[in-house]
Write a protein that holds these residues in place. Structure first.
Motif, PDB file in Angstrom:
ATOM      1  N   THR A   1      19.854 -49.174   0.248  1.00 48.64           N
ATOM      2  CA  THR A   1      20.064 -48.132   1.260  1.00 48.64           C
ATOM      3  C   THR A   1      19.659 -48.639   2.634  1.00 48.64           C
ATOM      4  O   THR A   1      20.369 -48.441   3.634  1.00 48.64           O
ATOM      5  CB  THR A   1      19.254 -46.875   0.907  1.00 48.64           C
TER       6      THR A   1
ATOM      7  N   VAL B   1      23.974 -42.653  -1.033  1.00 51.39           N
ATOM      8  CA  VAL B   1      23.228 -43.146  -2.190  1.00 51.39           C
ATOM      9  C   VAL B   1      24.015 -42.892  -3.461  1.00 51.39           C
ATOM     10  O   VAL B   1      24.098 -43.750  -4.341  1.00 51.39           O
ATOM     11  CB  VAL B   1      21.846 -42.475  -2.278  1.00 51.39           C
TER      12      VAL B   1
ATOM     13  N   PRO C   1      16.430 -43.241  -2.565  1.00 53.86           N
ATOM     14  CA  PRO C   1      16.722 -44.373  -1.679  1.00 53.86           C
ATOM     15  C   PRO C   1      16.090 -45.652  -2.213  1.00 53.86           C
ATOM     16  O   PRO C   1      14.974 -45.641  -2.733  1.00 53.86           O
ATOM     17  CB  PRO C   1      16.080 -43.948  -0.355  1.00 53.86           C
TER      18      PRO C   1
ATOM     19  N   CYS D   1      21.906 -41.829   6.424  1.00 58.09           N
ATOM     20  CA  CYS D   1      22.037 -41.511   5.012  1.00 58.09           C
ATOM     21  C   CYS D   1      21.592 -40.055   4.869  1.00 58.09           C
ATOM     22  O   CYS D   1      20.482 -39.711   5.269  1.00 58.09           O
ATOM     23  CB  CYS D   1      21.158 -42.432   4.159  1.00 58.09           C
TER      24      CYS D   1
ATOM     25  N   ALA E   1      19.411 -38.639   0.470  1.00 56.43           N
ATOM     26  CA  ALA E   1      18.259 -39.307  -0.142  1.00 56.43           C
ATOM     27  C   ALA E   1      17.403 -38.298  -0.893  1.00 56.43           C
ATOM     28  O   ALA E   1      16.979 -37.282  -0.331  1.00 56.43           O
ATOM     29  CB  ALA E   1      17.428 -40.017   0.929  1.00 56.43           C
TER      30      ALA E   1
ATOM     31  N   VAL F   1      10.491 -38.694   2.258  1.00 57.51           N
ATOM     32  CA  VAL F   1      11.114 -39.998   2.068  1.00 57.51           C
ATOM     33  C   VAL F   1      10.113 -41.114   2.359  1.00 57.51           C
ATOM     34  O   VAL F   1      10.092 -42.135   1.662  1.00 57.51           O
ATOM     35  CB  VAL F   1      12.366 -40.133   2.960  1.00 57.51           C
TER      36      VAL F   1
ATOM     37  N   THR G   1      12.815 -40.671   9.423  1.00 52.94           N
ATOM     38  CA  THR G   1      13.053 -39.830   8.254  1.00 52.94           C
ATOM     39  C   THR G   1      11.939 -38.803   8.178  1.00 52.94           C
ATOM     40  O   THR G   1      11.179 -38.627   9.135  1.00 52.94           O
ATOM     41  CB  THR G   1      13.151 -40.684   6.981  1.00 52.94           C
TER      42      THR G   1
END
Length: 222
Positions: A88, A77, A84, A217, A220, A114, A110
């Motif tokens: 993303t 990111v 995010p 990722c 985030a 998130v 996740t």
């Protein structure tokens, strides 16, 4: 044409836990205390195996988790992490597509932080845009799930308390188990203290059949 075969080794990693409870508790619950303790141990094993499947280090007899495999797709990111956004999501999916690995049971994983962030983040500023995380628990048409087994304490640059987002074809995650979860009740070793000891043992290992089938990722901010 001749197929290209990938080979790897999986070896047993031992996971153990133990609980103690009093013989008095066993009597007062008409024997149900043993069932409660057994269920708790089984849940503890399931949680730890899940955690290792995501974040296992691969060291000190611990299985290696998805985010620590070399070769998975990587999406950042920002230098110090960041919130995010729609890009993303697209970049995670593109990482699999570019590796010709966007096939099978694909979806997002996740944590709850998130998930909450994406539920309040629009795909774009265009009129009529929808939230990135939809009410039917999908992200861009793919199933999305949240568990706090996914880390929210990662760091990058000066960024702290960053979270992971994983997108993958989940049939490529291999969980191998030797035998089954074994739970042994020991009423003897602590009998002089009026305690019953319960010990659980499980032999497992984790691997990816195709590392390109996952992308992560790890910065985030939610």
């Amino acid at each position: 044409t001749d197929p290209t075969l990938e080979t790897f080794t999986m070896t047993p990693k031992q996971l153990m836990a133990q609980r103690q409870y009093s013989k008095q508790l066993l009597v007062q619950t008409s024997g149900y205390a043993d069932q409660y303790v057994t269920a708790d141990l089984a849940a503890a094993h399931a949680l730890e195996v899940d955690r290792c499947a995501i974040h296992g280090t691969g060291a000190s007899n611990q299985p290696k988790g998805i985010v620590n495999f070399s070769g998975i797709g990587s999406v950042a990111v920002g230098t110090n992490g960041g919130a995010p956004v729609w890009d993303t999501v697209v970049d995670l999916e593109t990482a699999l597509a570019n590796a010709n690995a966007d096939d099978g049971n694909m979806g997002y994983l996740t944590n709850t932080k998130v998930r909450g962030k994406l539920k309040k983040t629009l795909e774009s500023s265009v009129a009529g845009a929808t939230w990135i995380w939809n009410k039917d628990n999908t992200v861009n048409g793919y199933k999305a799930m949240a568990t706090n087994q996914v880390a929210s304490n990662l760091t990058k640059g000066t960024g702290t308390n960053l979270s992971a987002i994983v997108f993958g074809a989940w049939q490529e995650l291999l969980l191998l188990e030797w035998g089954a979860l074994e739970i042994i009740t020991d009423p003897y070793s602590l009998a002089d203290k009026g305690l019953i000891r319960v010990i659980s043992t499980q032999l497992v290992d984790i691997n990816l059949r195709h590392v390109q089938s996952f992308a992560a990722c790890l910065d985030a901010l939610a």
